[in-house]
Design a protein around this motif. Structure first.
Motif, PDB file in Angstrom:
ATOM      1  N   THR A  69     -10.267  14.999  29.491  1.00  0.00           N
ATOM      2  CA  THR A  69     -11.435  15.952  29.794  1.00  0.00           C
ATOM      3  C   THR A  69     -10.933  16.454  31.104  1.00  0.00           C
ATOM      4  O   THR A  69     -11.142  17.687  31.464  1.00  0.00           O
ATOM      5  N   ALA A  70     -10.670  15.516  32.124  1.00  0.00           N
ATOM      6  CA  ALA A  70     -10.366  15.866  33.351  1.00  0.00           C
ATOM      7  C   ALA A  70      -8.980  16.865  33.656  1.00  0.00           C
ATOM      8  O   ALA A  70      -9.014  17.704  34.354  1.00  0.00           O
ATOM      9  N   LYS A  71      -8.024  16.348  32.887  1.00  0.00           N
ATOM     10  CA  LYS A  71      -6.800  17.053  32.747  1.00  0.00           C
ATOM     11  C   LYS A  71      -6.821  18.534  32.340  1.00  0.00           C
ATOM     12  O   LYS A  71      -6.337  19.443  32.798  1.00  0.00           O
ATOM     13  N   HIS A  72      -7.710  18.465  31.283  1.00  0.00           N
ATOM     14  CA  HIS A  72      -7.960  19.948  30.287  1.00  0.00           C
ATOM     15  C   HIS A  72      -8.739  20.924  31.379  1.00  0.00           C
ATOM     16  O   HIS A  72      -8.323  22.114  31.411  1.00  0.00           O
ATOM     17  N   ASN A  73      -9.658  20.239  32.475  1.00  0.00           N
ATOM     18  CA  ASN A  73     -10.124  21.168  33.333  1.00  0.00           C
ATOM     19  C   ASN A  73      -9.538  21.524  34.716  1.00  0.00           C
ATOM     20  O   ASN A  73     -10.267  21.797  35.548  1.00  0.00           O
ATOM     21  N   GLY A  74      -8.398  21.014  34.718  1.00  0.00           N
ATOM     22  CA  GLY A  74      -7.866  21.106  35.984  1.00  0.00           C
ATOM     23  C   GLY A  74      -8.133  20.013  37.046  1.00  0.00           C
ATOM     24  O   GLY A  74      -7.634  20.484  38.152  1.00  0.00           O
ATOM     25  N   HIS A  75      -8.593  19.172  36.853  1.00  0.00           N
ATOM     26  CA  HIS A  75      -8.911  18.193  38.090  1.00  0.00           C
ATOM     27  C   HIS A  75      -7.890  17.143  38.284  1.00  0.00           C
ATOM     28  O   HIS A  75      -6.898  16.899  37.382  1.00  0.00           O
ATOM     29  N   GLU A  76      -7.336  17.054  39.634  1.00  0.00           N
ATOM     30  CA  GLU A  76      -6.133  16.610  40.067  1.00  0.00           C
ATOM     31  C   GLU A  76      -6.243  15.143  40.389  1.00  0.00           C
ATOM     32  O   GLU A  76      -5.240  14.551  40.851  1.00  0.00           O
ATOM     33  N   ALA A  77      -7.202  14.429  39.960  1.00  0.00           N
ATOM     34  CA  ALA A  77      -7.539  12.888  40.193  1.00  0.00           C
ATOM     35  C   ALA A  77      -6.578  12.273  39.547  1.00  0.00           C
ATOM     36  O   ALA A  77      -5.946  12.476  38.273  1.00  0.00           O
ATOM     37  N   GLU A  78      -6.120  10.947  40.165  1.00  0.00           N
ATOM     38  CA  GLU A  78      -4.720  10.187  39.454  1.00  0.00           C
ATOM     39  C   GLU A  78      -5.691   9.176  38.780  1.00  0.00           C
ATOM     40  O   GLU A  78      -6.648   8.688  39.331  1.00  0.00           O
ATOM     41  N   PHE A  79      -5.137   8.746  37.701  1.00  0.00           N
ATOM     42  CA  PHE A  79      -5.836   7.748  37.152  1.00  0.00           C
ATOM     43  C   PHE A  79      -4.973   6.184  36.815  1.00  0.00           C
ATOM     44  O   PHE A  79      -3.843   6.260  36.551  1.00  0.00           O
ATOM     45  N   ILE A  80      -5.568   5.278  36.846  1.00  0.00           N
ATOM     46  CA  ILE A  80      -5.026   3.813  36.680  1.00  0.00           C
ATOM     47  C   ILE A  80      -5.948   3.196  35.751  1.00  0.00           C
ATOM     48  O   ILE A  80      -7.116   3.266  35.961  1.00  0.00           O
ATOM     49  N   MET A  81      -5.431   2.851  34.518  1.00  0.00           N
ATOM     50  CA  MET A  81      -6.242   2.410  33.534  1.00  0.00           C
ATOM     51  C   MET A  81      -6.429   0.865  33.354  1.00  0.00           C
ATOM     52  O   MET A  81      -5.356   0.195  33.750  1.00  0.00           O
ATOM     53  N   LEU A  82      -7.439   0.346  33.080  1.00  0.00           N
ATOM     54  CA  LEU A  82      -7.501  -1.143  32.815  1.00  0.00           C
ATOM     55  C   LEU A  82      -7.724  -1.376  31.407  1.00  0.00           C
ATOM     56  O   LEU A  82      -8.425  -0.597  30.641  1.00  0.00           O
ATOM     57  N   GLY A  98      -1.353  11.488  31.418  1.00  0.00           N
ATOM     58  CA  GLY A  98      -0.976  11.686  32.869  1.00  0.00           C
ATOM     59  C   GLY A  98      -1.476  10.478  33.788  1.00  0.00           C
ATOM     60  O   GLY A  98      -1.409  10.416  34.859  1.00  0.00           O
ATOM     61  N   ALA A  99      -1.785   9.369  33.125  1.00  0.00           N
ATOM     62  CA  ALA A  99      -2.114   8.266  34.057  1.00  0.00           C
ATOM     63  C   ALA A  99      -1.131   7.703  34.614  1.00  0.00           C
ATOM     64  O   ALA A  99       0.038   7.743  34.320  1.00  0.00           O
ATOM     65  N   VAL A 100      -1.111   6.992  35.941  1.00  0.00           N
ATOM     66  CA  VAL A 100      -0.062   6.486  36.732  1.00  0.00           C
ATOM     67  C   VAL A 100       0.552   5.197  36.075  1.00  0.00           C
ATOM     68  O   VAL A 100       1.758   5.053  36.295  1.00  0.00           O
ATOM     69  N   GLY A 101      -0.395   4.273  35.731  1.00  0.00           N
ATOM     70  CA  GLY A 101      -0.006   3.409  35.146  1.00  0.00           C
ATOM     71  C   GLY A 101      -1.119   2.446  34.407  1.00  0.00           C
ATOM     72  O   GLY A 101      -2.457   3.221  34.427  1.00  0.00           O
TER      73      GLY A 101
END
Length: 486
Positions: A69-82, A98-101
């Motif tokens: 949802t974030a990437k589709h709406n152009g949000h530039e936040a970086e993601f780290i997933m647990l 697009g998650a960093v890791g």
């Protein structure tokens, strides 16, 4: 500080992660916590969030749906997933989106999390610098032109999508050749903990370098500023022009080698030099009156010092005169780089006089014919092109027959007399249009044309442009951005 959102549906796990790391030491602040993706997305739409540390499996909206949802709406936040051991397929999808890791929750390695955060921080810094470079550089250009009287400074709202400027700015000004004004040296003046908070941009124009340090916080230098640099204290972005003018005035005091008590107060003097002052010098140069030409140059330079004209304006005048001398001598000018590099008012004058001596040798060879009467006519035309000039009058001037003089002049110069006169007048008109604000009708009269319509016709014939088109083309050339090391 970079804003981080912690997203985990288990309160114990959230608390453990938050307490396990000194976030501020890494350059982050935890601005919010959330229990599901829907709550997190609502917060992200209303607040600045740079990084999301998110669980994958959660109720209502899971981590995969949130990042999508974030990437589709152009949000530039970086993601780290647990993730858990049996959720590797979801982790793979998160990386595709697009998650960093990702990190395993069961055996979470805090050093690995720190490494990912530092990697993200470097990426965020690069993106921030890239986003702000263009709008900041445009701002520098506009303020520079406003300071030097080229155009008015417009108050513009931030363009849609452009990041707002940081709250504070410091300026450091000195010679472009100063090693102390390299970006790295300026950054080294501040505490190492401040580096991530600073945007450092270098702007160079006419041999004067300005390094801008932008920040949302007032980070104080821990090292004293080198003596060869001038600097401002922290000030708001709105006061940037005022601070810049103050530093450029300091450059002027050094440039003119003036006692500070003699320096005039107020803004920089940027008045355009009148046509008559430079016209006289060019007339003397064309007439090969070298001593008078040098004397007029010294007088002009005294005028600059008396008026305390902005350094850039003096350098531009030197460059402008040098180009005119070179053109009249069929030689290559010294070039803008040479005049930009001169370090003092006196040095600029000495260099320009040396250029006159250089051009004079070539001009004597190329413009003086082997016939004294023709040379006498050339000298007269070059000095009196604004007056009525006829072949009949020149024949009388040198005591020759009109028909004989017509053929002799063409033989010795390669041009008919009237062609030579027209060329000289059009060349002067081009100079006026490019370097003065005189109206076209005034220029027409000053260069010796009686009728405006005839002048317009001849100008178009010689240059391919109307006077207005020619002037606009020269203005456009001057307004081209000069990205010199920003």
């Amino acid at each position: 500080m970079w804003n981080l959102l912690l997203l985990e549906d288990e309160p114990f796990v959230r608390r453990s992660i938050r307490q396990a790391i000194n976030w501020e030491a890494l350059g982050f602040r935890v601005v919010a916590e959330a229990e599901d993706g829907s709550e997190a997305w609502e917060f992200m739409q209303a607040h600045q969030v740079d990084v999301v540390l998110s669980d994958i499996m959660m109720p209502i909206m899971n981590g995969i749906e949130l990042i999508r949802t974030a990437k589709h709406n152009g949000h530039e936040a970086e993601f780290i997933m647990l993730t858990c051991v049996n959720e590797f397929e979801y982790a793979r999808l998160a990386l595709q989106y697009g998650a960093v890791g990702y990190l395993l929750k069961a055996s979470m390695d805090m050093e690995e999390l720190k490494a990912l955060l530092l990697k993200i921080k470097q990426s965020l810094i690069k993106k921030r610098d890239h986003r702000t470079k263009a709008p900041m550089f445009n701002l520098y250009q506009q303020i520079w032109r406003s300071i030097h009287g080229i155009e008015e400074l417009e108050q513009r709202e931030n363009e849609e999508g452009s990041p707002p400027l940081p709250a504070y700015v410091r300026l450091f000004v000195g010679s472009a050749n100063s090693v102390s004004l390299e970006n790295e040296q300026i950054i080294d003046l501040f505490d190492s903990n401040c580096e991530d908070k600073l945007l450092v941009h270098r702007f160079v124009n006419w041999g004067i370098a300005t390094v801008f340090v932008w920040s949302d916080e007032r980070c104080m230098p821990t090292t004293s500023v080198p003596a060869e640099l001038s600097s401002t204290p922290w000030q708001t972005s709105d006061a940037l022009k005022e601070g810049w003018v103050s530093l450029l005035q300091g450059i002027g005091r050094t440039w003119y080698e003036l006692d500070p008590s003699l320096w005039a107060k107020g803004g920089l003097q940027v008045e355009n030099i009148t046509w008559k002052k430079e016209s006289l010098i060019l007339t003397q140069f064309e007439a090969s009156h070298w001593a008078e030409c040098e004397k007029s140059l010294r007088s002009l330079w005294d005028y600059f010092k008396e008026q305390q004209l902005a350094v850039v304006m003096v350098k531009k005048a030197a460059d402008r005169l040098d180009k005119s001398f070179a053109s009249l001598s069929n030689q290559a000018p010294a070039g803008k780089e040479v005049w930009a590099a001169v370090e003092s008012h006196r040095q600029a004058l000495e260099q320009l006089i040396n250029r006159v001596h250089y051009y004079s040798k070539h001009r004597m060879k190329e413009t003086i014919t082997d016939h004294p009467e023709v040379n006498k006519i050339i000298e007269y035309v070059n000095r009196h092109y604004d007056k009525e000039l006829t072949l009949k009058g020149m024949a009388k001037y040198v005591n020759m027959g009109e028909q004989y003089l017509s053929g002799l002049f063409k033989k010795k110069t390669g041009e008919q007399f009237i062609q030579y006169v027209q060329r000289i007048r059009i060349e002067r008109a081009c100079y006026c249009l490019a370097e003065t604000d005189l109206r076209v009708a005034e220029i027409c009269e000053q260069v010796g044309f009686v009728h405006l319509n005839y002048f317009l016709k001849q100008f178009k014939k010689w240059t391919g442009f109307t006077p207005s088109e020619f002037r606009e083309s020269k203005k456009a050339e001057r307004k081209k951005p000069l990205d010199e090391g920003i």
